[in-house]
Write a protein that holds these residues in place. Structure first.
Motif, PDB file in Angstrom:
ATOM      1  N   VAL A  70       1.044  -1.355   0.221  1.00  0.00           N
ATOM      2  CA  VAL A  70      -0.069  -0.526  -0.015  1.00  0.00           C
ATOM      3  C   VAL A  70       1.149   1.457   0.339  1.00  0.00           C
ATOM      4  O   VAL A  70       0.720   2.164  -0.669  1.00  0.00           O
ATOM      5  CB  VAL A  70      -0.533  -0.084   1.205  1.00  0.00           C
ATOM      6  CG1 VAL A  70      -1.671   0.929   0.941  1.00  0.00           C
ATOM      7  CG2 VAL A  70      -1.953  -0.767   1.692  1.00  0.00           C
ATOM      8  N   LYS A  71       1.768   0.849   0.210  1.00  0.00           N
ATOM      9  CA  LYS A  71       2.748   2.845   1.308  1.00  0.00           C
ATOM     10  C   LYS A  71       3.125   2.428  -0.415  1.00  0.00           C
ATOM     11  O   LYS A  71       3.544   4.140  -0.561  1.00  0.00           O
ATOM     12  CB  LYS A  71       3.970   2.355   2.081  1.00  0.00           C
ATOM     13  CG  LYS A  71       4.678   3.253   2.632  1.00  0.00           C
ATOM     14  CD  LYS A  71       5.614   3.273   2.852  1.00  0.00           C
ATOM     15  CE  LYS A  71       4.762   2.253   4.464  1.00  0.00           C
ATOM     16  NZ  LYS A  71       6.476   1.935   5.573  1.00  0.00           N
ATOM     17  N   TYR A  72       3.747   1.783  -1.482  1.00  0.00           N
ATOM     18  CA  TYR A  72       4.854   1.707  -2.440  1.00  0.00           C
ATOM     19  C   TYR A  72       4.115   2.073  -3.842  1.00  0.00           C
ATOM     20  O   TYR A  72       5.374   2.336  -4.398  1.00  0.00           O
ATOM     21  CB  TYR A  72       6.696   0.888  -2.059  1.00  0.00           C
ATOM     22  CG  TYR A  72       7.042   1.234  -1.208  1.00  0.00           C
ATOM     23  CD1 TYR A  72       7.734   2.353  -1.186  1.00  0.00           C
ATOM     24  CD2 TYR A  72       6.865   0.074   0.176  1.00  0.00           C
ATOM     25  CE1 TYR A  72       8.426   2.787  -0.122  1.00  0.00           C
ATOM     26  CE2 TYR A  72       7.990   0.803   0.890  1.00  0.00           C
ATOM     27  CZ  TYR A  72       8.559   1.533   0.943  1.00  0.00           C
ATOM     28  OH  TYR A  72       9.561   2.253   1.957  1.00  0.00           O
ATOM     29  N   SER A  73       2.361   1.740  -3.178  1.00  0.00           N
ATOM     30  CA  SER A  73       2.288   1.849  -4.527  1.00  0.00           C
ATOM     31  C   SER A  73       1.841   3.412  -5.289  1.00  0.00           C
ATOM     32  O   SER A  73       1.164   3.630  -4.260  1.00  0.00           O
ATOM     33  CB  SER A  73       0.581   0.947  -4.573  1.00  0.00           C
ATOM     34  OG  SER A  73       0.368   0.247  -4.876  1.00  0.00           O
ATOM     35  N   LYS A  74       1.184   3.425  -6.424  1.00  0.00           N
ATOM     36  CA  LYS A  74       1.230   5.170  -6.307  1.00  0.00           C
ATOM     37  C   LYS A  74      -0.187   5.314  -6.391  1.00  0.00           C
ATOM     38  O   LYS A  74      -1.574   4.025  -7.217  1.00  0.00           O
ATOM     39  CB  LYS A  74       1.509   4.827  -8.502  1.00  0.00           C
ATOM     40  CG  LYS A  74       3.097   5.068  -8.629  1.00  0.00           C
ATOM     41  CD  LYS A  74       3.450   4.532  -9.842  1.00  0.00           C
ATOM     42  CE  LYS A  74       4.702   4.575 -10.423  1.00  0.00           C
ATOM     43  NZ  LYS A  74       5.016   3.757 -11.584  1.00  0.00           N
ATOM     44  N   ASN A  75      -0.815   6.266  -6.652  1.00  0.00           N
ATOM     45  CA  ASN A  75      -2.178   6.784  -7.392  1.00  0.00           C
ATOM     46  C   ASN A  75      -2.936   6.012  -7.877  1.00  0.00           C
ATOM     47  O   ASN A  75      -2.615   5.884  -8.602  1.00  0.00           O
ATOM     48  CB  ASN A  75      -2.537   7.896  -6.819  1.00  0.00           C
ATOM     49  CG  ASN A  75      -1.882   9.070  -5.783  1.00  0.00           C
ATOM     50  OD1 ASN A  75      -2.035   8.341  -4.816  1.00  0.00           O
ATOM     51  ND2 ASN A  75      -1.278  10.188  -6.036  1.00  0.00           N
ATOM     52  N   GLY A  76      -4.318   5.766  -7.721  1.00  0.00           N
ATOM     53  CA  GLY A  76      -4.451   4.612  -9.112  1.00  0.00           C
ATOM     54  C   GLY A  76      -4.020   3.775  -9.156  1.00  0.00           C
ATOM     55  O   GLY A  76      -4.825   2.610 -10.367  1.00  0.00           O
ATOM     56  N   GLY A  77      -2.655   2.426  -8.188  1.00  0.00           N
ATOM     57  CA  GLY A  77      -2.591   1.726  -8.891  1.00  0.00           C
ATOM     58  C   GLY A  77      -3.055   0.284  -8.336  1.00  0.00           C
ATOM     59  O   GLY A  77      -4.199   0.553  -7.985  1.00  0.00           O
ATOM     60  N   GLN A  78      -2.576  -0.614  -8.385  1.00  0.00           N
ATOM     61  CA  GLN A  78      -3.088  -1.890  -8.155  1.00  0.00           C
ATOM     62  C   GLN A  78      -2.587  -3.037  -7.252  1.00  0.00           C
ATOM     63  O   GLN A  78      -1.440  -3.265  -7.588  1.00  0.00           O
ATOM     64  CB  GLN A  78      -3.876  -2.601  -9.014  1.00  0.00           C
ATOM     65  CG  GLN A  78      -4.593  -4.468  -9.364  1.00  0.00           C
ATOM     66  CD  GLN A  78      -4.775  -4.716 -10.803  1.00  0.00           C
ATOM     67  OE1 GLN A  78      -3.757  -3.995 -11.635  1.00  0.00           O
ATOM     68  NE2 GLN A  78      -5.987  -5.537 -10.797  1.00  0.00           N
ATOM     69  N   ILE A  79      -3.442  -3.647  -6.221  1.00  0.00           N
ATOM     70  CA  ILE A  79      -2.528  -4.738  -5.613  1.00  0.00           C
ATOM     71  C   ILE A  79      -3.804  -6.501  -5.886  1.00  0.00           C
ATOM     72  O   ILE A  79      -4.619  -6.032  -5.569  1.00  0.00           O
ATOM     73  CB  ILE A  79      -2.243  -4.798  -4.307  1.00  0.00           C
ATOM     74  CG1 ILE A  79      -1.657  -3.327  -4.076  1.00  0.00           C
ATOM     75  CG2 ILE A  79      -1.767  -5.609  -3.138  1.00  0.00           C
ATOM     76  CD1 ILE A  79      -1.854  -2.474  -2.497  1.00  0.00           C
ATOM     77  N   ILE A  80      -2.650  -6.936  -5.922  1.00  0.00           N
ATOM     78  CA  ILE A  80      -3.263  -7.853  -6.363  1.00  0.00           C
ATOM     79  C   ILE A  80      -2.805  -9.515  -5.315  1.00  0.00           C
ATOM     80  O   ILE A  80      -1.607  -9.393  -5.018  1.00  0.00           O
ATOM     81  CB  ILE A  80      -3.051  -9.153  -7.732  1.00  0.00           C
ATOM     82  CG1 ILE A  80      -3.636  -8.173  -8.753  1.00  0.00           C
ATOM     83  CG2 ILE A  80      -3.448 -10.722  -7.926  1.00  0.00           C
ATOM     84  CD1 ILE A  80      -3.160  -8.174  -9.793  1.00  0.00           C
ATOM     85  N   ILE A  81      -3.644  -9.870  -4.620  1.00  0.00           N
ATOM     86  CA  ILE A  81      -3.508 -11.136  -3.547  1.00  0.00           C
ATOM     87  C   ILE A  81      -4.197 -12.216  -4.022  1.00  0.00           C
ATOM     88  O   ILE A  81      -5.284 -12.972  -4.094  1.00  0.00           O
ATOM     89  CB  ILE A  81      -3.812 -10.546  -2.206  1.00  0.00           C
ATOM     90  CG1 ILE A  81      -3.204  -9.572  -2.152  1.00  0.00           C
ATOM     91  CG2 ILE A  81      -3.660 -11.354  -1.090  1.00  0.00           C
ATOM     92  CD1 ILE A  81      -3.910  -8.562  -1.004  1.00  0.00           C
ATOM     93  N   ASP A  82      -3.186 -13.311  -4.681  1.00  0.00           N
ATOM     94  CA  ASP A  82      -3.738 -14.774  -4.730  1.00  0.00           C
ATOM     95  C   ASP A  82      -2.739 -15.852  -3.094  1.00  0.00           C
ATOM     96  O   ASP A  82      -2.160 -15.589  -2.875  1.00  0.00           O
ATOM     97  CB  ASP A  82      -2.904 -15.581  -5.601  1.00  0.00           C
ATOM     98  CG  ASP A  82      -3.392 -14.417  -7.226  1.00  0.00           C
ATOM     99  OD1 ASP A  82      -3.841 -14.505  -6.984  1.00  0.00           O
ATOM    100  OD2 ASP A  82      -2.334 -14.151  -7.910  1.00  0.00           O
ATOM    101  N   LEU A  83      -3.799 -16.724  -3.094  1.00  0.00           N
ATOM    102  CA  LEU A  83      -3.087 -18.021  -2.443  1.00  0.00           C
ATOM    103  C   LEU A  83      -4.009 -19.264  -3.121  1.00  0.00           C
ATOM    104  O   LEU A  83      -4.933 -19.280  -3.678  1.00  0.00           O
ATOM    105  CB  LEU A  83      -4.994 -17.725  -1.513  1.00  0.00           C
ATOM    106  CG  LEU A  83      -4.368 -17.035   0.004  1.00  0.00           C
ATOM    107  CD1 LEU A  83      -5.127 -17.401   1.206  1.00  0.00           C
ATOM    108  CD2 LEU A  83      -2.918 -17.785   0.721  1.00  0.00           C
ATOM    109  N   ASP A  84      -2.887 -20.114  -3.626  1.00  0.00           N
ATOM    110  CA  ASP A  84      -3.154 -21.258  -3.773  1.00  0.00           C
ATOM    111  C   ASP A  84      -2.329 -22.070  -3.204  1.00  0.00           C
ATOM    112  O   ASP A  84      -1.745 -22.331  -2.100  1.00  0.00           O
ATOM    113  CB  ASP A  84      -3.349 -21.395  -5.456  1.00  0.00           C
ATOM    114  CG  ASP A  84      -1.213 -20.724  -5.281  1.00  0.00           C
ATOM    115  OD1 ASP A  84      -0.617 -20.893  -4.496  1.00  0.00           O
ATOM    116  OD2 ASP A  84      -1.087 -20.482  -6.993  1.00  0.00           O
TER     117      ASP A  84
END
Length: 458
Positions: free
Chosen positions: A366-380
């Motif tokens: 969150v801290k190093y994402s740009k404005n309007g950025g995207q974070i994807i979290i996967d579990l497998d």
């Protein structure tokens, strides 16, 4: 045990075992020679006894006659190195005749229980070995013959015994010094270890033990000590760096707070200016508190042993809780978060520690994402492990900095992003906890493209 040096103890232990072995060998040699000489003398006595029994003739009155002429002639014509002594007795054990070499001496005639037995005795203080045999006629005892020979051959036994007793301590002494010499050569690497170890201090950790040419136990010992010294040196260097960085990081906010307060008391200020400066000091105090908390947390995990509380951890819930914790910042920066959970994922681990790991990783994304950025979290998951992947398209990390990101207080080029605050301890804590929980962590990143972190939890 006596206060011997290590070299002398090796030689001493070797001599003890060798002494037992040599003693057994000497005893066997003595017994073999003693037995051989005894058999040899007994055989000679038996031969002589048979000859003299052949000289005995028995008449019809059960009286035996000795063929004296033949006996005397054989005695004079034969060469005997070891003299033979002979006596004849009647059935009443009265002396009838004896060999001239006995002169005034007589052989002892014992009870019938000693018939045909070899007996050691003395003749005029000279050791002899004798045998007495009854002279029979139709299974009736008509007399006795006693035959003896000198035990001069047994002088060899006495000489051998003296030689063995004399040479035994000499052999042991010689073997001790030989063993001590070779033991000294064998433990030469140990001496090198002692000399090198004596040179190593907290200010000199560069010295290393020279490895022996032979890859034996001493080679393994030397290599193990060198590896230990490497780890100690690394730990001390990390401690020095940590102390230096910690003191710097703690000193900075304190200096800022002190400077701000000194400015405030120089002259009267407007109310708004007081509030601004006080709020600024409060924010610095909060930052200082956060830094101290992280330092204490890291110190705690550095010293933590294997006393983790293993339980069933619901990963889906932990991830969602962490996201809700940073929801305000996510909304403020218009960050899009995508979670791909196709089922419920559980792992056996420490709930509290795993929550810290996930919270720190999501916080960094969150801290190093740009404005309007995207974070994807996967579990497998697969048969071996459960995999948690956190990807963002933030500012990324330069390739040459990836190897340093787990170092305490390290932050990649703060000058490029001064608005992003932090202590540089988050990933250090994550790495330490992953090591404690046997969680594999992989980080790949490209500058201005983004970062991907993969946790493999067994």
């Amino acid at each position: 045990m006596l206060n011997f040096s290590f070299k002398n103890r090796i030689a001493f232990n070797y001599i003890i075992s060798t002494a037992l072995l040599v003693a057994i060998v000497f005893l066997v040699i003595y017994q073999v020679v003693f037995y051989s000489v005894s058999i040899h003398i007994d055989d000679e006595i038996k031969v002589e006894l048979d000859k003299h029994l052949d000289d005995v003739k028995i008449d019809n009155n059960d009286t035996y006659l000795i063929q004296v002429d033949q006996w005397r002639a054989r005695e004079h014509n034969s060469i005997n190195v070891n003299p033979v002594f002979v006596q004849f007795y009647d059935n009443n054990k009265k002396l009838i005749d004896k060999s001239p070499n006995l002169k005034s001496s007589n052989l002892i005639l014992s009870d019938d229980t000693f018939n045909n037995d070899y007996i050691n005795s003395y003749l005029n203080d000279i050791p002899i070995r004798q045998i007495q045999t009854p002279i029979l006629n139709n299974n009736k005892v008509v007399g006795y013959v006693v035959l003896a020979m000198s035990l001069d051959d047994f002088e060899i036994i006495d000489i051998l015994k003296n030689i063995l007793f004399l040479t035994y301590p000499i052999i042991l002494i010689i073997l001790f010094f030989i063993a001590r010499f070779f033991a000294g050569r064998s433990i030469k690497p140990v001496t090198s270890i002692i000399e090198t170890s004596s040179k190593i201090t907290k200010d000199n950790l560069k010295s290393r033990i020279l490895l022996p040419n032979n890859k034996d136990e001493l080679y393994t010992l030397s290599k193990t000590i060198n590896d230990l010294l490497d780890r100690i040196e690394d730990a001390i260097e990390r401690e020095k760096q940590f102390t230096s960085d910690a003191s710097h990081e703690l000193r900075t906010p304190l200096a800022v707070i002190k400077g701000t307060l000194e400015v405030l008391i120089r002259k009267p200020r407007e109310k708004q200016e007081y509030e601004d400066k006080i709020n600024f000091c409060v924010s610095e105090v909060d930052r200082l508190n956060s830094l101290v908390d992280e330092l204490l947390l890291l110190a705690r995990f550095e010293n933590q042993k294997q006393n983790n509380k293993i339980e069933n951890v619901y990963l889906n819930e932990l991830i969602l809780e962490s996201l809700s914790r940073y929801s305000d910042k996510i909304k403020k920066n218009d960050i899009v978060v995508s979670t791909n959970f196709n089922k419920d994922f559980y792992v056996q681990s420490d709930y509290y520690l795993v929550s810290i790991i996930i919270s720190n990783l999501i916080s960094n994304s969150v801290k190093y994402s740009k404005n309007g950025g995207q974070i994807i979290i996967d579990l497998d998951s697969n048969k071996n492990a459960t995999h948690l992947t956190i990807s963002d398209n933030g500012i990324g990390i330069p390739k040459n900095n990836l190897s340093k990101i787990f170092n305490s207080f390290y932050r990649s080029d703060n000058s490029k992003n001064p608005e992003i605050k932090g202590t540089g301890l988050g990933l250090s804590i994550v790495k330490r906890l992953c090591d404690l929980l046997n969680i594999e962590i992989q980080i790949s990143s490209q500058e201005n493209i983004g970062t991907t972190i993969i946790l493999s939890i067994n």
